[in-house]
Design a protein around this motif. Structure first.
Motif, PDB file in Angstrom:
ATOM      1  N   ILE A  39     -10.547  -8.357  62.819  1.00 48.20           N
ATOM      2  CA  ILE A  39     -11.245  -7.618  61.748  1.00 48.20           C
ATOM      3  C   ILE A  39     -11.702  -8.592  60.653  1.00 48.20           C
ATOM      4  CG2 ILE A  39     -10.991  -5.839  59.944  1.00 48.20           C
ATOM      5  CD1 ILE A  39      -8.942  -4.473  61.784  1.00 48.20           C
ATOM      6  N   GLY A  40     -10.800  -9.524  60.290  1.00 51.74           N
ATOM      7  CA  GLY A  40     -11.150 -10.524  59.269  1.00 51.74           C
ATOM      8  C   GLY A  40     -12.336 -11.371  59.713  1.00 51.74           C
ATOM      9  N   GLY A  41     -12.352 -11.742  61.003  1.00 51.78           N
ATOM     10  CA  GLY A  41     -13.464 -12.549  61.532  1.00 51.78           C
ATOM     11  C   GLY A  41     -14.771 -11.789  61.460  1.00 51.78           C
ATOM     12  N   LEU A  42     -14.715 -10.496  61.826  1.00 50.26           N
ATOM     13  CA  LEU A  42     -15.941  -9.687  61.823  1.00 50.26           C
ATOM     14  C   LEU A  42     -16.441  -9.443  60.408  1.00 50.26           C
ATOM     15  CD1 LEU A  42     -15.031  -7.048  64.587  1.00 50.26           C
ATOM     16  CD2 LEU A  42     -16.662  -8.949  64.757  1.00 50.26           C
ATOM     17  N   THR A  43     -15.509  -9.036  59.531  1.00 49.21           N
ATOM     18  CA  THR A  43     -15.948  -8.769  58.153  1.00 49.21           C
ATOM     19  C   THR A  43     -16.373 -10.075  57.470  1.00 49.21           C
ATOM     20  OG1 THR A  43     -13.647  -8.851  57.469  1.00 49.21           O
ATOM     21  CG2 THR A  43     -14.582  -6.665  57.752  1.00 49.21           C
ATOM     22  N   GLY A  44     -15.697 -11.179  57.847  1.00 44.92           N
ATOM     23  CA  GLY A  44     -16.066 -12.487  57.290  1.00 44.92           C
ATOM     24  C   GLY A  44     -17.464 -12.884  57.741  1.00 44.92           C
ATOM     25  N   ALA A  45     -17.765 -12.669  59.036  1.00 44.89           N
ATOM     26  CA  ALA A  45     -19.089 -13.033  59.548  1.00 44.89           C
ATOM     27  C   ALA A  45     -20.168 -12.187  58.879  1.00 44.89           C
ATOM     28  CB  ALA A  45     -19.126 -12.852  61.059  1.00 44.89           C
ATOM     29  N   LEU A  46     -19.873 -10.891  58.706  1.00 44.15           N
ATOM     30  CA  LEU A  46     -20.845 -10.013  58.038  1.00 44.15           C
ATOM     31  C   LEU A  46     -21.051 -10.471  56.588  1.00 44.15           C
ATOM     32  CD1 LEU A  46     -22.588  -7.452  58.298  1.00 44.15           C
ATOM     33  CD2 LEU A  46     -20.653  -6.146  57.401  1.00 44.15           C
ATOM     34  N   PHE A  47     -19.942 -10.859  55.972  1.00 42.67           N
ATOM     35  CA  PHE A  47     -19.988 -11.383  54.600  1.00 42.67           C
ATOM     36  C   PHE A  47     -20.940 -12.581  54.541  1.00 42.67           C
ATOM     37  CE2 PHE A  47     -18.630 -14.221  51.301  1.00 42.67           C
ATOM     38  CZ  PHE A  47     -18.169 -13.422  50.271  1.00 42.67           C
ATOM     39  N   CYS A  48     -20.742 -13.517  55.481  1.00 39.06           N
ATOM     40  CA  CYS A  48     -21.556 -14.739  55.492  1.00 39.06           C
ATOM     41  C   CYS A  48     -23.032 -14.389  55.728  1.00 39.06           C
ATOM     42  CB  CYS A  48     -21.091 -15.701  56.587  1.00 39.06           C
ATOM     43  SG  CYS A  48     -19.439 -16.300  56.322  1.00 39.06           S
ATOM     44  N   HIS A  49     -23.269 -13.466  56.664  1.00 42.05           N
ATOM     45  CA  HIS A  49     -24.646 -13.125  57.004  1.00 42.05           C
ATOM     46  C   HIS A  49     -25.357 -12.477  55.808  1.00 42.05           C
ATOM     47  CE1 HIS A  49     -28.059 -12.099  59.450  1.00 42.05           C
ATOM     48  NE2 HIS A  49     -27.981 -10.852  59.008  1.00 42.05           N
ATOM     49  N   LEU A  50     -24.684 -11.502  55.192  1.00 39.67           N
ATOM     50  CA  LEU A  50     -25.315 -10.816  54.059  1.00 39.67           C
ATOM     51  C   LEU A  50     -25.539 -11.769  52.896  1.00 39.67           C
ATOM     52  CD1 LEU A  50     -23.447  -7.367  54.127  1.00 39.67           C
ATOM     53  CD2 LEU A  50     -25.730  -7.910  54.986  1.00 39.67           C
ATOM     54  N   ASN A  51     -24.532 -12.633  52.666  1.00 39.71           N
ATOM     55  CA  ASN A  51     -24.688 -13.573  51.561  1.00 39.71           C
ATOM     56  C   ASN A  51     -25.792 -14.588  51.856  1.00 39.71           C
ATOM     57  OD1 ASN A  51     -23.756 -16.324  50.107  1.00 39.71           O
ATOM     58  ND2 ASN A  51     -23.215 -14.539  48.875  1.00 39.71           N
ATOM     59  N   TYR A  52     -25.953 -14.929  53.125  1.00 33.36           N
ATOM     60  CA  TYR A  52     -27.037 -15.845  53.517  1.00 33.36           C
ATOM     61  C   TYR A  52     -28.400 -15.225  53.189  1.00 33.36           C
ATOM     62  CZ  TYR A  52     -30.550 -17.508  56.836  1.00 33.36           C
ATOM     63  OH  TYR A  52     -31.723 -17.925  57.406  1.00 33.36           O
ATOM     64  N   LYS A  53     -28.561 -13.944  53.578  1.00 37.91           N
ATOM     65  CA  LYS A  53     -29.838 -13.254  53.311  1.00 37.91           C
ATOM     66  C   LYS A  53     -30.116 -13.228  51.806  1.00 37.91           C
ATOM     67  CE  LYS A  53     -31.078 -11.972  57.427  1.00 37.91           C
ATOM     68  NZ  LYS A  53     -32.240 -12.605  58.007  1.00 37.91           N
ATOM     69  N   LEU A  54     -29.046 -12.917  51.061  1.00 38.86           N
ATOM     70  CA  LEU A  54     -29.179 -12.828  49.606  1.00 38.86           C
ATOM     71  C   LEU A  54     -29.536 -14.199  49.013  1.00 38.86           C
ATOM     72  CD1 LEU A  54     -28.714 -10.803  47.307  1.00 38.86           C
ATOM     73  CD2 LEU A  54     -26.376 -11.617  47.168  1.00 38.86           C
ATOM     74  N   THR A  55     -28.898 -15.245  49.541  1.00 37.82           N
ATOM     75  CA  THR A  55     -29.165 -16.593  49.014  1.00 37.82           C
ATOM     76  C   THR A  55     -30.608 -17.001  49.283  1.00 37.82           C
ATOM     77  OG1 THR A  55     -26.878 -17.119  49.509  1.00 37.82           O
ATOM     78  CG2 THR A  55     -28.290 -18.969  48.997  1.00 37.82           C
ATOM     79  N   VAL A  56     -31.114 -16.663  50.474  1.00 35.60           N
ATOM     80  CA  VAL A  56     -32.507 -16.996  50.790  1.00 35.60           C
ATOM     81  C   VAL A  56     -33.436 -16.250  49.820  1.00 35.60           C
ATOM     82  CG1 VAL A  56     -34.318 -16.785  52.534  1.00 35.60           C
ATOM     83  CG2 VAL A  56     -32.028 -17.519  53.198  1.00 35.60           C
ATOM     84  N   PHE A  57     -33.102 -14.970  49.568  1.00 35.50           N
ATOM     85  CA  PHE A  57     -33.895 -14.192  48.618  1.00 35.50           C
ATOM     86  C   PHE A  57     -33.889 -14.885  47.248  1.00 35.50           C
ATOM     87  CE2 PHE A  57     -34.130 -11.080  45.212  1.00 35.50           C
ATOM     88  CZ  PHE A  57     -35.307 -10.408  45.528  1.00 35.50           C
ATOM     89  N   ARG A  58     -32.685 -15.326  46.846  1.00 31.39           N
ATOM     90  CA  ARG A  58     -32.578 -16.007  45.542  1.00 31.39           C
ATOM     91  C   ARG A  58     -33.411 -17.286  45.522  1.00 31.39           C
ATOM     92  NH1 ARG A  58     -26.216 -15.080  45.286  1.00 31.39           N
ATOM     93  NH2 ARG A  58     -26.235 -13.192  44.071  1.00 31.39           N
TER      94      ARG A  58
END
Ligand code: ATP
Length: 749
Positions: free
Chosen positions: A321-340
Motif C-alpha cells: 500500500i505504501g509503495g502504491l500510494t508513494g508512487a501515486l504521490f510521486c506521479h501527482l507531484n511530478y505533474k504539479l512540478t511540471v505545471f509549476r
C-alpha cells in the motif's frame, strides 16, 4: 562520434526552443562536476616533501577537531530551529484555542479562523519571500541537492552561509505556518552547509577569509566534511547517529574509506549528544538525557513493538500500500512540478502559490474540525490544545486536537493515543486531506521536509489498518501498525532503504522491530520503483542534474568507449603558448584538457574527416581552474620570478570560485609566451582503452568519483574524452515492468 563533441560555448543556443520544459529526459549543461581527484603534480609533491610527516599528523588532528565542531554546531542549529518552532507554535495554538473556546459559545467561529489564517500566512509570507527572492536553493528539504553534491555535482550556492540562514528561517516559518512540512529533512542540508563552511576557514557570503585551514580547500576534502555534516544533520534530526552514517554511505558511497567512516560517526554522535544535553536541560531534567533527536516518536513499550509470524504478511501488504500510494504521490507531484515549471515561473507567483497553499491547509483543517464532531471524554489523551468545539461539557473535539498541534505531535498521537480516542472516519479524513496537501506543498517555494507529512499520513492509514487487524485479532496493538504505515508511506515516496530502516529503528529505540520495518520499506521501494522514480530523483531529473546511478545501464557491455566518448579532443601541448591557451578556454566550456606530445589542429578539416585521428601521446591532464590560476599569476616560462611564488596555496587561494577567462588581462605581447604544463598537470590521469565497455568505464568513474576519463588507443595516443554527462545520458528507463535505456538530450539551461 558523441553528440556532445565540439562543445563550443554557444553550441546549444539553437536548440533551446526545442527543449520541452519539464521533460525527464534532459540533461542540463550548466551543472559541473566536483574534482575529487588529487592532482599529484610537481607543486603537490613539493609541498609534501617540504612539510613532512608532522604536517600529515597535524592535518589529521585538525580534521577530527573540525568534525567535532560540525557535530556541535549542527546540533546547535537544530536546537535553535526546534525551540523557535516550539515557542512560536505554542503561542499560536494557545491563542487560537482561547478564541475557539470563546466563540464556540458566542457563535463567532469565523474569528478564530481568521486568526489562524493570519498566524499562518504571516510566517509563510516571510519564509517564501526569502526563498523566492533571496536564495531559491534553500527550497524544500535540500536532500536531493545534498545527494547530488555527494554524488559529485556542483550545485551553485548550495553550501553557502546565506543559504543556511534562509533555510533556518524558512523551516521555522513553514512549520509555524501550519504547512505540511517538517524540520528534519532540512537539518541534513543545514549540516552540509555547516560542514562546508567551517572546514574552509572563509565565508563567501561575508567575503571574509580567516587565512586558516587552506589545506582543506579542495573538492575531495570538502566533500568528506560535507558527508560528515549531512550525517550529523540526520543524527540531530532523528536521534540516529548510525542512520546518519548510513545516509551518507547510501548517497555517496563512491569515496568511502575507513578513516572517514570513523570521523563521520564521531560527528554524528557528538551532534546527537549535544542536542540531547541542551534539550534535556531546557526541558528541566538535565541529568536524564532523554531528547535524542528533534523527531521524537514517543516511547513505545516492548509489548507494543513485539510481533508474531502471522503479522509479517500484513506488514508486506502495508508495504505494498505504501509503495502504491508513494508512487501515486510521486506521479501527482511530478505533474504539479511540471505545471509549476511552465506556468509559475516568476517569483511573485511562487510566493502567491505558497500563500494559497497555506490558506488552503488552514481552511481544510478548520473545516474538518467543524464538520467532524469527533467528541471524546476530556483527559483521554495528553493533547495540549484540546478544545470543546461542538462537543458537550467534559468532552473535547479529537479532530481539532489533531490540527491544533505541529505535525510531529500528530504522528505521536497516531502511535500512542489510546485505542478509544481515534475513530475510523477521523483517520480516513485526516489521511486523505494530509496526503493531498503534502503533494501540493512539496516543491513550493518554502523550506520544509517531506519526512513528517509522509509519516503523519502513513501513521493515519496504518492505524486504520491496525483497527481492522484488532477487529479480527483482538489484543493487537494499533500503534505498531501506525508505525509500519508511517514507514511504508515514507519509503514509498523517498525509496531510501538501509538508512531509513536504521533511522526508524534508532528513533523507536527497538531493535527487534527492525525486521518488520525493513520488510515494509523494501516492499514499498520495490512496488514504488515499478511505477515511478523516487520523489527526490524525479525532482533531480526535472532539474536536468547529471546524477550518476549506482550501476551502469543493463545490457550495455556492447557499447564501447569510442561510442560514448567525445572526439576530437581539445588538447594542449606540454609547452603551450599563452595565446593558444586563452583562445581554447574562450572557445570551449570544457574543464579538463589532456596534455599531449605531438598534436594536430583541432579545428582543421582533417580532424573532422577522421573521427579517431589521435591527438598525440598522452602526458597528463590539466584543469581549466589550474590554467586560469597560471594565467592570472602570469606563471610564464619567460617570467622566471613568477615561478618562485607558485605553491599549492596559489591554487587554493581562489577556491572554489575561480575567475572567468574573460576577466583575465593578458597583454598582446604576452600571447607568445609559453607555460610549461608538465609541472602543473595531473601526470597520471585515469585512462581507458578505446575498446573498453560502457559498464567498465561507468564503474571506474563511479568508484573513483572522477570528472574526466581520457580515452587512448593502443599507442597511448588520445582519441577521446569521457565525462559525467557522457555516462549519465544513458539512463535506465522503467515503465510498468519494461526495462530499457533512454538516451537523454542536453540543454544549456
Ligand atoms: P564537468 O562539466 O563535469 O565539470 P567538463 O566541463 O570538462 O566537466 P562536460 O561539460 O561534462 O565537461 O563536457 C560536455 C561534453 O564535452 C562531453 O561530451 C565531454 O565528453 C566533452 N568534452 C569534455 N572535455 C573535452 C575536451 N577536452 N575535448 C573534447 N571534448 C570534451
Amino acid at each position: 562520434m558523441s553528440r556532445y563533441s565540439n562543445n563550443k560555448i554557444d553550441s546549444f543556443s539553437e536548440n533551446e526552443d526545442t527543449v520541452p520544459i519539464g521533460s525527464l529526459n534532459i540533461l542540463s549543461a550548466k551543472y559541473e562536476s566536483l574534482d575529487y581527484e588529487v592532482v599529484e603534480n610537481f607543486v603537490y609533491r613539493d609541498e609534501e616533501r617540504k612539510k613532512g610527516y608532522q604536517y600529515v599528523v597535524k592535518k589529521n588532528f585538525v580534521r577530527w577537531i573540525i568534525f567535532f565542531w560540525i557535530g556541535v554546531i549542527t546540533a546547535t542549529v537544530g536546537i535553535i530551529i526546534d525551540l523557535s518552532i516550539e515557542n512560536i507554535a505554542d503561542f499560536k495554538f494557545s491563542h487560537v484555542k482561547q478564541y475557539i473556546e470563546e466563540c464556540n459559545q458566542k457563535n463567532c467561529l469565523w474569528r478564530p479562523y481568521i486568526l489562524l489564517l493570519v498566524y499562518n500566512v504571516v510566517p509563510v509570507l516571510i519564509g517564501s519571500t526569502l526563498v523566492a527572492y533571496v536564495e531559491p536553493v534553500a527550497l524544500g528539504s535540500g536532500i536531493p541537492q545534498v545527494k547530488c553534491y555527494l554524488n559529485g555535482i556542483k550545485i551553485p550556492r548550495l553550501v553557502r552561509i546565506k543559504t543556511l540562514f534562509i533555510k533556518v528561517i524558512g523551516v521555522i516559518t513553514t512549520v509555524v505556518g501550519g504547512m505540511c512540512g517538517g524540520k528534519e529533512g532540512p537539518m541534513i542540508h543545514a549540516g552540509a552547509v555547516i560542514a562546508a563552511g567551517i572546514s574552509q576557514g572563509k565565508s563567501t557570503t561575508f567575503n571574509k577569509d580567516f587565512g586558516v585551514l587552506n589545506y582543506f580547500r579542495e573538492d575531495n576534502e570538502k566533500r568528506d566534511f560535507v558527508s560528515g555534516g549531512a550525517a550529523a544533520g540526520v543524527a540531530a534530526a532523528f536521534g540516529s547517529p548510525v542512520g546518519g552514517v548510513l545516509f551518507s554511505l547510501e548517497e555517496g558511497a563512491s569515496f568511502w574509506n575507513q578513516g572517514l567512516t570513523w570521523r563521520i560517526f564521531f560527528a554524528s554522535m557528538i551532534s546527537t549528544f549535544t542536542l540531547n544535553v541542551v534539550l534535556s536541560a531546557y526541558h528541566g531534567h538535565p541529568g536524564e538525557l532523554t531528547y535524542w533527536g528533534l523527531l521524537n516518536f514517543g516511547k513505545f513499550n516492548n509489548f507494543a513493538l513485539s510481533y508474531e509470524i502471522f503479522e509479517l504478511p500484513i506488514f508486506v501488504i502495508m508495504g505494498i500500500i505504501g509503495g502504491l500510494t508513494g508512487a501515486l504521490f510521486c506521479h501527482l507531484n511530478y505533474k504539479l512540478t511540471v505545471f509549476r515549471m511552465r506556468h509559475l515561473v516568476s517569483r511573485w507567483k511562487k510566493v502567491l502559490e505558497a500563500i494559497l497553499v497555506c490558506c488552503s491547509t488552514a481552511t481544510v483543517g478548520f473545516l474538518l474540525m467543524l464538520w467532524r464532531n469527533d467528541c471524546k471524554p476530556s483527559g483521554l489523551d495528553p493533547t495540549k490544545y484540546a478544545v470543546q468545539l461542538n462537543c458537550n461539557d467534559g468532552e473535547y473535539n479529537y479532530m481539532a486536537s489533531l490540527w491544533l498541534q505541529v505535525p510531529e505531535a500528530s504522528v505521536r498521537s497516531f502511535f500512542h493515543d489510546p485505542e478509544e480516542s481515534l475513530d475510523v472516519a477521523t483517520l480516513v479524513y485526516f489521511a486523505i486531506a494530509y496526503y493531498l496537501l503534502t503533494i501540493w506543498t512539496y516543491g513550493l517555494s518554502v523550506s520544509a521536509g517531506l519526512f513528517i507529512p509522509c509519516l503523519a499520513t502513513g501513521a493515519a492509514w496504518g492505524r486504520l489498518i491496525g483497527i481492522g487487524v484488532q477487529f479480527i485479532f483482538p489484543g493487537a496493538d494499533v500503534g505498531k501498525y501506525a508505525l509500519i504505515g508511517a514507514a511504508s508511506q515514507l519509503g514509498g515516496a523517498v525509496r531510501m532503504t538501509i538508512s531509513l530502516t536504521v533511522i526508524l529503528i534508532e528513533a523507536t529505540g527497538n531493535i527487534t522491530f527492525g525486521l518488520p520495518l525493513m520488510i515494509c520499506l523494501l516492499t514499498a521501494k520495490w512496488i514504488g520503483d515499478y511505477f515511478t522514480e523516487s520523489i527526490y530523483d524525479i525532482h533531480i531529473q526535472l532539474s536536468g542534474i547529471p546524477l550518476m546511478a549506482w550501476d551502469p545501464p543493463p545490457l550495455s557491455s556492447n557499447i564501447y568507449a569510442n561510442e560514448v566518448m567525445s572526439h576530437p579532443v581539445a588538447v594542449f601541448k606540454s609547452k603551450e603558448t599563452v595565446g593558444q591557451i586563452i583562445d581554447t578556454l574562450k572557445t570551449y566550456t570544457y574543464n579538463g584538457f589532456p596534455v599531449v606530445d605531438g598534436i594536430f589542429n583541432l579545428d582543421s578539416e582533417e580532424s573532422y574527416c577522421n573521427n579517431y585521428k589521435p591527438n598525440g601521446r598522452l602526458r597528463g591532464l590539466i584543469l581549466r581552474s589550474q590554467l586560469i590560476v597560471l594565467l592570472q599569476n602570469k606563471v610564464f616560462n619567460e617570467v622566471p620570478s613568477a615561478w618562485d611564488n607558485v605553491s599549492l596555496t596559489t591554487f587554493r587561494q581562489d577556491y572554489p570560485r575561480y575567475s572567468n577567462i574573460d576577466s583575465i588581462e593578458i597583454l598582446e605581447s604576452e600571447r607568445h609566451y609559453t607555460i610549461d604544463l608538465l609541472r602543473f598537470m595531473n601526470p597520471s590521469p585515469y585512462i581507458v582503452q578505446h575498446m573498453a565497455s560502457l559498464p567498465r568505464i561507468f564503474r571506474l568513474f563511479r568508484a573513483m568519483g572522477l570528472r574526466h576519463i581520457v580515452v587512448v588507443n593502443d599507442s597511448n595516443e588520445v582519441v577521446g574524452m569521457v565525462t559525467r554527462k557522457d555516462l549519465t545520458r544513458y539512463r535506465v528507463w522503467r515503465h510498468r515492468g519494461t526495462l530499457g535505456v533512454v538516451e537523454l538530450r542536453i540543454s544549456a539551461k
